[in-house]
Design a protein around this motif. Sequence first.
Motif, PDB file in Angstrom:
ATOM      1  N   GLY A  77      42.765 -26.793  22.891  1.00  0.00           N
ATOM      2  CA  GLY A  77      43.987 -26.046  23.180  1.00  0.00           C
ATOM      3  C   GLY A  77      44.768 -25.615  21.962  1.00  0.00           C
ATOM      4  N   TRP A  78      44.109 -25.542  20.801  1.00  0.00           N
ATOM      5  CA  TRP A  78      44.766 -25.100  19.578  1.00  0.00           C
ATOM      6  C   TRP A  78      44.152 -23.785  19.111  1.00  0.00           C
ATOM      7  CZ3 TRP A  78      48.631 -27.348  16.400  1.00  0.00           C
ATOM      8  CH2 TRP A  78      49.184 -28.526  16.918  1.00  0.00           C
ATOM      9  N   ALA A  79      45.019 -22.936  18.548  1.00  0.00           N
ATOM     10  CA  ALA A  79      44.575 -21.669  17.961  1.00  0.00           C
ATOM     11  C   ALA A  79      44.768 -21.737  16.451  1.00  0.00           C
ATOM     12  CB  ALA A  79      45.367 -20.496  18.528  1.00  0.00           C
ATOM     13  N   THR A  80      43.731 -21.334  15.715  1.00  0.00           N
ATOM     14  CA  THR A  80      43.768 -21.354  14.258  1.00  0.00           C
ATOM     15  C   THR A  80      43.437 -19.970  13.731  1.00  0.00           C
ATOM     16  OG1 THR A  80      43.026 -23.662  14.232  1.00  0.00           O
ATOM     17  CG2 THR A  80      42.840 -22.425  12.174  1.00  0.00           C
ATOM     18  N   VAL A  81      44.295 -19.453  12.876  1.00  0.00           N
ATOM     19  CA  VAL A  81      44.060 -18.139  12.279  1.00  0.00           C
ATOM     20  C   VAL A  81      42.974 -18.261  11.217  1.00  0.00           C
ATOM     21  CG1 VAL A  81      45.075 -16.244  10.960  1.00  0.00           C
ATOM     22  CG2 VAL A  81      46.433 -17.421  12.707  1.00  0.00           C
ATOM     23  N   VAL A  82      41.936 -17.445  11.348  1.00  0.00           N
ATOM     24  CA  VAL A  82      40.841 -17.441  10.379  1.00  0.00           C
ATOM     25  C   VAL A  82      41.094 -16.401   9.298  1.00  0.00           C
ATOM     26  CG1 VAL A  82      38.360 -17.071  10.065  1.00  0.00           C
ATOM     27  CG2 VAL A  82      39.202 -18.274  12.105  1.00  0.00           C
ATOM     28  N   ASP A  83      41.558 -15.228   9.712  1.00  0.00           N
ATOM     29  CA  ASP A  83      41.785 -14.147   8.750  1.00  0.00           C
ATOM     30  C   ASP A  83      43.012 -13.364   9.197  1.00  0.00           C
ATOM     31  OD1 ASP A  83      41.733 -12.157   6.885  1.00  0.00           O
ATOM     32  OD2 ASP A  83      39.716 -11.433   7.356  1.00  0.00           O
ATOM     33  N   ALA A  84      44.183 -13.734   8.679  1.00  0.00           N
ATOM     34  CA  ALA A  84      45.432 -13.078   9.071  1.00  0.00           C
ATOM     35  C   ALA A  84      45.467 -11.618   8.643  1.00  0.00           C
ATOM     36  CB  ALA A  84      46.620 -13.825   8.466  1.00  0.00           C
ATOM     37  N   ASP A  85      44.832 -11.303   7.522  1.00  0.00           N
ATOM     38  CA  ASP A  85      44.872  -9.932   7.014  1.00  0.00           C
ATOM     39  C   ASP A  85      44.034  -8.978   7.860  1.00  0.00           C
ATOM     40  OD1 ASP A  85      46.493 -10.737   4.929  1.00  0.00           O
ATOM     41  OD2 ASP A  85      44.794 -11.188   3.614  1.00  0.00           O
ATOM     42  N   ALA A  86      43.132  -9.533   8.670  1.00  0.00           N
ATOM     43  CA  ALA A  86      42.263  -8.671   9.476  1.00  0.00           C
ATOM     44  C   ALA A  86      42.872  -8.304  10.817  1.00  0.00           C
ATOM     45  CB  ALA A  86      40.910  -9.366   9.710  1.00  0.00           C
ATOM     46  N   ALA A  87      44.071  -8.822  11.110  1.00  0.00           N
ATOM     47  CA  ALA A  87      44.722  -8.488  12.382  1.00  0.00           C
ATOM     48  C   ALA A  87      44.919  -6.985  12.475  1.00  0.00           C
ATOM     49  CB  ALA A  87      46.056  -9.222  12.485  1.00  0.00           C
ATOM     50  N   GLY A  88      44.409  -6.392  13.552  1.00  0.00           N
ATOM     51  CA  GLY A  88      44.392  -4.938  13.648  1.00  0.00           C
ATOM     52  C   GLY A  88      45.643  -4.331  14.233  1.00  0.00           C
ATOM     53  N   PRO A 233      40.593 -15.503  33.289  1.00  0.00           N
ATOM     54  CA  PRO A 233      39.823 -16.461  32.485  1.00  0.00           C
ATOM     55  C   PRO A 233      38.682 -17.145  33.226  1.00  0.00           C
ATOM     56  CG  PRO A 233      42.182 -16.773  32.148  1.00  0.00           C
ATOM     57  CD  PRO A 233      42.030 -15.830  33.304  1.00  0.00           C
ATOM     58  N   ALA A 234      38.630 -17.026  34.541  1.00  0.00           N
ATOM     59  CA  ALA A 234      37.558 -17.688  35.296  1.00  0.00           C
ATOM     60  C   ALA A 234      36.176 -17.192  34.902  1.00  0.00           C
ATOM     61  CB  ALA A 234      37.766 -17.478  36.797  1.00  0.00           C
ATOM     62  N   VAL A 235      36.080 -15.983  34.300  1.00  0.00           N
ATOM     63  CA  VAL A 235      34.779 -15.436  33.929  1.00  0.00           C
ATOM     64  C   VAL A 235      34.327 -15.927  32.558  1.00  0.00           C
ATOM     65  CG1 VAL A 235      35.233 -13.354  35.289  1.00  0.00           C
ATOM     66  CG2 VAL A 235      35.759 -13.357  32.840  1.00  0.00           C
ATOM     67  N   LEU A 236      35.191 -16.643  31.849  1.00  0.00           N
ATOM     68  CA  LEU A 236      34.857 -17.091  30.491  1.00  0.00           C
ATOM     69  C   LEU A 236      33.970 -18.331  30.521  1.00  0.00           C
ATOM     70  CD1 LEU A 236      38.380 -16.743  28.848  1.00  0.00           C
ATOM     71  CD2 LEU A 236      36.414 -15.211  28.511  1.00  0.00           C
ATOM     72  N   GLU A 237      33.354 -18.603  29.387  1.00  0.00           N
ATOM     73  CA  GLU A 237      32.579 -19.816  29.246  1.00  0.00           C
ATOM     74  C   GLU A 237      33.516 -21.029  29.263  1.00  0.00           C
ATOM     75  OE1 GLU A 237      32.397 -17.609  25.211  1.00  0.00           O
ATOM     76  OE2 GLU A 237      32.531 -17.134  27.366  1.00  0.00           O
ATOM     77  N   PRO A 238      33.015 -22.196  29.625  1.00  0.00           N
ATOM     78  CA  PRO A 238      33.886 -23.369  29.810  1.00  0.00           C
ATOM     79  C   PRO A 238      34.758 -23.700  28.609  1.00  0.00           C
ATOM     80  CG  PRO A 238      31.695 -23.799  30.677  1.00  0.00           C
ATOM     81  CD  PRO A 238      31.613 -22.484  29.979  1.00  0.00           C
ATOM     82  N   GLU A 239      34.216 -23.540  27.381  1.00  0.00           N
ATOM     83  CA  GLU A 239      34.993 -23.899  26.198  1.00  0.00           C
ATOM     84  C   GLU A 239      36.245 -23.030  26.074  1.00  0.00           C
ATOM     85  OE1 GLU A 239      31.820 -23.171  26.241  1.00  0.00           O
ATOM     86  OE2 GLU A 239      30.817 -25.069  25.774  1.00  0.00           O
ATOM     87  N   LEU A 240      36.103 -21.735  26.325  1.00  0.00           N
ATOM     88  CA  LEU A 240      37.263 -20.845  26.216  1.00  0.00           C
ATOM     89  C   LEU A 240      38.220 -21.065  27.363  1.00  0.00           C
ATOM     90  CD1 LEU A 240      35.771 -17.471  24.916  1.00  0.00           C
ATOM     91  CD2 LEU A 240      37.265 -19.080  23.729  1.00  0.00           C
ATOM     92  N   ARG A 241      37.722 -21.349  28.549  1.00  0.00           N
ATOM     93  CA  ARG A 241      38.614 -21.655  29.667  1.00  0.00           C
ATOM     94  C   ARG A 241      39.458 -22.881  29.337  1.00  0.00           C
ATOM     95  NH1 ARG A 241      34.115 -20.800  33.132  1.00  0.00           N
ATOM     96  NH2 ARG A 241      34.054 -23.031  33.619  1.00  0.00           N
ATOM     97  N   ALA A 242      38.806 -23.890  28.770  1.00  0.00           N
ATOM     98  CA  ALA A 242      39.547 -25.104  28.397  1.00  0.00           C
ATOM     99  C   ALA A 242      40.584 -24.804  27.313  1.00  0.00           C
ATOM    100  CB  ALA A 242      38.567 -26.184  27.913  1.00  0.00           C
ATOM    101  N   ALA A 243      40.226 -23.931  26.375  1.00  0.00           N
ATOM    102  CA  ALA A 243      41.151 -23.586  25.289  1.00  0.00           C
ATOM    103  C   ALA A 243      42.398 -22.906  25.840  1.00  0.00           C
ATOM    104  CB  ALA A 243      40.458 -22.683  24.274  1.00  0.00           C
ATOM    105  N   LEU A 244      42.233 -21.952  26.760  1.00  0.00           N
ATOM    106  CA  LEU A 244      43.372 -21.205  27.290  1.00  0.00           C
ATOM    107  C   LEU A 244      44.241 -22.076  28.184  1.00  0.00           C
ATOM    108  CD1 LEU A 244      41.726 -17.752  28.079  1.00  0.00           C
ATOM    109  CD2 LEU A 244      43.169 -18.378  26.130  1.00  0.00           C
ATOM    110  N   LYS A 245      43.637 -23.049  28.839  1.00  0.00           N
ATOM    111  CA  LYS A 245      44.429 -23.949  29.670  1.00  0.00           C
ATOM    112  C   LYS A 245      45.248 -24.908  28.826  1.00  0.00           C
ATOM    113  CE  LYS A 245      41.470 -23.969  33.776  1.00  0.00           C
ATOM    114  NZ  LYS A 245      40.577 -24.803  34.646  1.00  0.00           N
ATOM    115  N   GLY A 246      44.798 -25.115  27.566  1.00  0.00           N
ATOM    116  CA  GLY A 246      45.523 -25.983  26.661  1.00  0.00           C
ATOM    117  C   GLY A 246      45.411 -27.435  27.059  1.00  0.00           C
TER     118      GLY A 246
END
Length: 246
Positions: A77-88, A233-246
Amino acid sequence: MVWLPLLLVAFVVAGVGCARVCRASMAAARPHETDGGADRELTVCEAAYLAGGPLRVTDLTLVSMHRARRLLLAHTGWATVVDADAAGDELERAVVGAIGPGGQSPIPAVRPVVAAAESVRLLAEGLVDRGLAVSDEDRREVAAGVRAVRAGFLLTLVLGTVAALLVPGDERAPVVAAFALPLLASGLCLLIGRVEVYPYTRWASPAGQRLLSGLSPADPLADPLTALATRGPAVLEPELRAALKG
């Protein structure tokens, strides 16, 4: 005739509720299009807003950045920025800003901040102007109207019960028949509201719902971002569903 004032109250409450929900639904159904844009193809972000509102747009942006390796969404349930400069675009910059200078933040804390961002508000306004989305004001009015009808139905039921108990048993038939009229009116209004009014409590207008109906791919793997936008989010893979649920 002690029950007549109760009947009058029931009629007034039922009438006000039905009138309010009808007026609100008519206002929501009134075309707001200003630029002839209803025929333009939806972007995936616009589809996300119409299908699930600001939070769906946020989830779409988070997952899109994760897939592009500009952001890491952990199943914890954590979000980490990998490349802030690449934000479009503005949405991605809003995500980076919501995460903060530390580059890491819990996703449940990020989602509402991004959903309230200026970029999401402008997206919503553009859809309202094209007649594809229901405005916040119209949606609130319709929801309040439905609540008023439901309250009127329950109040009429209570008043009818009280009135029936106030008269002798052999005089209850006309009392029940009298209270059946506002009760029937409120009930029919609620029933009709399920078909005619309920769509206006959602994000997409009828025109927006028609565009959405032909947009979602049959196979989520064929276009995962469009599937996420339209189906959640129900269509996502389990790992991403868990991430969004936090």
